[in-house]
Scaffold this motif. Structure first.
Motif, mmCIF file in Angstrom:
data_model
loop_
_atom_site.group_PDB
_atom_site.id
_atom_site.type_symbol
_atom_site.label_atom_id
_atom_site.label_comp_id
_atom_site.label_asym_id
_atom_site.label_seq_id
_atom_site.Cartn_x
_atom_site.Cartn_y
_atom_site.Cartn_z
ATOM 1 N N UNK A 247 43.725 41.684 37.620
ATOM 2 C CA UNK A 247 45.163 41.777 37.821
ATOM 3 C C UNK A 247 45.469 42.930 38.767
ATOM 4 N N UNK A 248 46.611 42.857 39.417
ATOM 5 C CA UNK A 248 47.066 43.947 40.276
ATOM 6 C C UNK A 248 48.432 44.416 39.794
ATOM 7 N N UNK A 249 48.583 45.735 39.764
ATOM 8 C CA UNK A 249 49.837 46.352 39.330
ATOM 9 C C UNK A 249 50.375 47.234 40.449
ATOM 10 N N UNK A 250 51.686 47.444 40.477
ATOM 11 C CA UNK A 250 52.347 48.147 41.578
ATOM 12 C C UNK A 250 53.064 49.390 41.051
ATOM 13 N N UNK A 251 53.081 50.433 41.881
ATOM 14 C CA UNK A 251 53.620 51.731 41.460
ATOM 15 C C UNK A 251 54.462 52.324 42.580
ATOM 16 N N UNK A 252 55.563 52.970 42.190
ATOM 17 C CA UNK A 252 56.337 53.778 43.135
ATOM 18 C C UNK A 252 56.549 55.158 42.526
ATOM 19 N N UNK A 253 56.545 56.168 43.393
ATOM 20 C CA UNK A 253 56.906 57.526 43.003
ATOM 21 C C UNK A 253 58.188 57.883 43.716
ATOM 22 N N UNK A 254 59.276 58.052 42.950
ATOM 23 C CA UNK A 254 60.597 58.185 43.559
ATOM 24 C C UNK A 254 61.258 59.528 43.242
ATOM 25 N N UNK A 289 57.032 54.992 38.399
ATOM 26 C CA UNK A 289 57.370 53.722 37.748
ATOM 27 C C UNK A 289 56.429 52.628 38.235
ATOM 28 N N UNK A 290 55.997 51.780 37.319
ATOM 29 C CA UNK A 290 55.072 50.712 37.681
ATOM 30 C C UNK A 290 55.440 49.387 37.051
ATOM 31 N N UNK A 291 54.758 48.332 37.520
ATOM 32 C CA UNK A 291 54.991 46.999 36.964
ATOM 33 C C UNK A 291 54.741 45.905 37.984
ATOM 34 N N UNK A 292 55.393 44.748 37.734
ATOM 35 C CA UNK A 292 55.282 43.563 38.602
ATOM 36 C C UNK A 292 53.838 43.056 38.706
ATOM 37 N N UNK A 293 53.072 43.188 37.630
ATOM 38 C CA UNK A 293 51.665 42.783 37.631
ATOM 39 C C UNK A 293 51.513 41.281 37.867
ATOM 40 N N UNK A 294 50.439 40.913 38.551
ATOM 41 C CA UNK A 294 50.111 39.498 38.727
ATOM 42 C C UNK A 294 48.609 39.357 38.871
ATOM 43 N N UNK A 295 48.085 38.157 38.642
ATOM 44 C CA UNK A 295 46.655 37.921 38.781
ATOM 45 C C UNK A 295 46.242 38.122 40.238
ATOM 46 N N UNK A 296 45.171 38.856 40.423
ATOM 47 C CA UNK A 296 44.666 39.124 41.769
ATOM 48 C C UNK A 296 44.279 37.826 42.471
ATOM 49 N N UNK A 297 44.689 37.724 43.742
ATOM 50 C CA UNK A 297 44.340 36.559 44.536
ATOM 51 C C UNK A 297 45.271 35.384 44.381
ATOM 52 N N UNK A 298 46.274 35.505 43.475
ATOM 53 C CA UNK A 298 47.203 34.401 43.246
ATOM 54 C C UNK A 298 48.526 34.588 43.992
ATOM 55 N N UNK A 402 40.701 29.122 31.237
ATOM 56 C CA UNK A 402 41.308 29.307 32.555
ATOM 57 C C UNK A 402 40.429 30.167 33.456
ATOM 58 N N UNK A 403 39.904 31.278 32.904
ATOM 59 C CA UNK A 403 39.052 32.151 33.690
ATOM 60 C C UNK A 403 37.766 31.441 34.083
ATOM 61 N N UNK A 404 37.207 30.653 33.158
ATOM 62 C CA UNK A 404 36.005 29.896 33.474
ATOM 63 C C UNK A 404 36.240 28.927 34.613
ATOM 64 N N UNK A 405 37.407 28.295 34.621
ATOM 65 C CA UNK A 405 37.744 27.357 35.693
ATOM 66 C C UNK A 405 37.846 28.080 37.030
ATOM 67 N N UNK A 406 38.494 29.261 37.033
ATOM 68 C CA UNK A 406 38.606 30.047 38.269
ATOM 69 C C UNK A 406 37.229 30.459 38.766
ATOM 70 N N UNK A 407 36.374 30.871 37.841
ATOM 71 C CA UNK A 407 35.041 31.345 38.212
ATOM 72 C C UNK A 407 34.211 30.215 38.811
ATOM 73 N N UNK A 408 34.225 29.047 38.140
ATOM 74 C CA UNK A 408 33.468 27.905 38.646
ATOM 75 C C UNK A 408 34.000 27.462 40.002
ATOM 76 N N UNK A 409 35.330 27.522 40.162
ATOM 77 C CA UNK A 409 35.939 27.156 41.431
ATOM 78 C C UNK A 409 35.414 28.036 42.560
ATOM 79 N N UNK A 410 35.270 29.347 42.270
ATOM 80 C CA UNK A 410 34.762 30.251 43.304
ATOM 81 C C UNK A 410 33.322 29.913 43.662
ATOM 82 N N UNK A 411 32.552 29.438 42.670
ATOM 83 C CA UNK A 411 31.175 29.041 42.952
ATOM 84 C C UNK A 411 31.146 27.827 43.867
ATOM 85 N N UNK A 412 32.030 26.881 43.604
ATOM 86 C CA UNK A 412 32.065 25.668 44.427
ATOM 87 C C UNK A 412 32.424 26.025 45.864
ATOM 88 N N UNK A 413 33.409 26.925 46.019
ATOM 89 C CA UNK A 413 33.816 27.334 47.355
ATOM 90 C C UNK A 413 32.670 28.001 48.103
#
Length: 428
Positions: A247-254, A289-298, A402-413
C-alpha cells in the motif's frame, strides 16, 4: 518538496552517511539486510549481546519507509483488537497489546540509554468517528481494546477541530523523529564494533559448508552464520509474497496561520483513514497529516492523492502553506499480524521481519527483540504469534485469495513458470 519517487521527507534531511566501515570479518555472526528501524534495532541489540554483526543497506540509512513514516508510536494497530480477538482469540490480543507497550518502552529506554535527541514525546491519542457507521466501528474497537487491556476511555475533548459523533482517548502513546533515532542507534552499533555497508545491495544468499551463509552483494561476498531480511518483503519468490499486500500512503507537513497545532495524536475512522500530529522541524512547528492510502500499482495519477489530502486538511485547519509532502509504502499482512521469525522455505538460519501494516515503528522495534532472542535461544514469548509460517489465512481469506491472484498475474506477465508458484503453495 518532492511528491513521489525519491521520497524526500522532512525526516530525511537528517540522513547521515556512514561510509567508513572497518575491515570485513571472515565470517559474521549475523548479517542484517536493510538499515531501517528493523535492521538497525536488530543490529544494536545483537551487537550488544556479543554477536559480531554487519548491516548491508542498498541505499542509505533511513531510506524508504523509516524515512517516510509519520512516526506515530501506538499500542493500538491497523488491525483493531476486536478483529484480533475474533481471528486469534483474547489471549493473543492481550499478547499483542503487551508487545506494543514493550516496543514503546524499548524506544524510550534507548533514548535514555544513549541520550538520543530525537524529539521523543509521550502522547495521548484520540480516535474519532465522524458518522454513525464509524461510530459502530468505534464501539467495537473500544470493547475489543478494553478486553485486550488497553488504556482507553470515552472522551468529549476537542483536541482536533474535526466534528465527531463519538471519540475515545487512548493513553500511553508516543511520537519521535525516526531518522534521528536510528542514526544514534547506528552510531552506538558502530562504537560496539559493528560494521555497516551502505550502497551494498544483496543479490542472493547461498549456503556453504559448516552452516555458513554466503551473501553475494554489489560490494562483494559477505559470509555469516545468520541472516535477517529487514527489507519489508524478502526478495525473489517466496510464500510471503502471497500474504503481503503493498500500500502507499500520503503525507503533508503544513504551516498553520493561527498556530492551533494539536498536542496529541489523532485518527478518524474513514476508509482510508486520516491521521494527524504536530512536530517541530528545523525550529518550525508543523502539522503532519497523512492518509488517502491505496494499493500500490492500482493508481496511476498519484498527484491527485496529495491534492485530495491537502483539501481534506484545509477543511479543518487554516493552512498557511504546505512545507513538505511525500509518500511512503508499507505492506499489509492478509491476516492482520506481522511476520517475524524464520523465513518460510528459506535456509534454516535466515530470518525475516515483514508485514507491519501502518505500524512499522512499533513492529520494527519489536522485531529487534524477537529476532535477537530467536538467534540466541530459538524462542521468544511472541514467536508463535508472529510466526511467518503460520498457515491459517482464515483471518483474511478474501485478502489471501485476492493477493494470490495479483501475485499469479504478475508471474504470467513476466512469463515465469507456474511450477514455482505450485512449489510455494505446497510449502503449506
Amino acid at each position: 518538496m518532492n511528491r513521489d519517487g525519491a521520497l524526500q521527507s522532512a525526516w530525511q534531511q537528517e540522513v547521515k552517511k556512514f561510509d567508513t566501515p572497518p575491515a570485513i570479518a571472515d565470517v559474521y555472526d549475523v548479517a542484517i539486510i536493510g538499515a531501517g528501524i528493523t535492521g538497525i534495532t536488530c543490529a544494536e541489540k545483537l551487537q550488544a549481546s556479543n554477536k559480531n554483526c554487519i548491516v548491508l543497506e542498498a541505499v542509505n540509512i533511513g531510506h524508504g519507509t523509516t524515512g517516510g513514516t509519520t512516526a506515530h508510536l501506538n499500542t493500538f494497530f491497523d488491525s483493531s483488537y476486536d478483529k484480533v480477538i475474533r481471528d486469534f482469540g483474547k489471549d493473543n490480543a492481550r499478547l499483542l497489546a503487551q508487545a506494543g507497550t514493550e516496543a514503546i518502552a524499548t524506544i524510550k529506554a534507548n533514548v535514555q540509554k544513549y541520550q538520543i535527541d530525537c524529539d521523543f514525546e509521550e502522547k495521548e491519542a484520540y480516535l474519532f468517528a465522524t458518522d454513525e457507521k464509524q461510530a459502530q466501528e468505534l464501539d467495537d474497537l473500544y470493547e475489543g481494546s478494553l478486553e485486550a487491556g488497553i488504556d482507553i476511555s470515552w472522551s468529549d475533548a476537542r483536541t482536533f477541530p474535526i466534528p465527531f459523533v463519538k471519540q475515545v482517548r487512548i493513553g500511553g502513546q508516543a511520537q519521535f523523529h525516526p531518522v534521528k533515532y536510528i542514526r544514534a542507534l547506528t552510531e552506538a552499533f558502530i562504537k560496539m564494533g559493528g560494521t555497516i555497508l551502505e550502497e551494498a545491495r544483496v543479490q542472493d544468499i547461498e549456503e556453504a559448508e559448516n552452516e555458513v551463509l554466503v551473501l553475494n552483494t554489489t560490494k562483494g561476498v559477505i559470509r555469516c552464520r545468520h541472516a535477517i531480511y529487514a527489507t519489508h518483503t524478502p526478495p525473489g519468490v517466496n510464500l510471503l509474497h502471497f500474504r503481503l499486500i503493498p500500500w502507499r500512503s500520503y503525507v503533508v507537513g503544513a504551516r498553520l496561520k493561527k498556530g492551533n497545532y494539536p498536542d496529541a495524536l489523532g485518527y478518524d475512522l474513514e476508509d482510508p483513514y486520516h491521521y494527524y500530529r504536530t512536530h517541530t522541524i528545523n525550529g518550525e512547528q508543523l502539522l503532519i497529516a497523512g492518509g488517502k492510502d491505496h494499493k500500490t500499482g492500482h493508481e496511476e495519477n498519484t498527484e491527485q492523492f496529495f491534492r485530495e489530502l491537502e483539501a481534506h486538511v484545509q477543511q479543518h485547519y487554516d493552512i498557511d502553506a504546505v512545507a513538505y509532502s511525500w509518500s511512503s509504502q508499507y505492506y499489509e499482512p492478509v491476516d492482520g499480524l506481522p511476520y517475524i521469525g524464520h523465513l518460510p522455505g528459506g535456509f534454516k538460519e535466515v530470518y525475516v521481519a515483514a508485514g507491519y501494516n501502518g505500524n512499522g515503528m512499533i513492529f520494527g522495534t519489536l522485531a529487534g527483540t524477537v529476532l535477537t532472542s530467536l538467534i540466541h535461544t530459538g524462542g521468544h514469548t511472541y514467536k508463535k504469534l508472529f510466526d511467518p509460517s503460520r498457515v491459517k489465512p482464515v483471518a483474511g481469506f478474501s485478502k489471501f485469495v485476492e493477493q494470490g491472484a495479483d501475485f499469479i498475474s504478475s508471474f504470467i506477465k513476466d512469463k515465469l513458470s507456474t511450477e514455482k508458484i505450485r512449489s510455494l503453495v505446497e510449502l503449506n
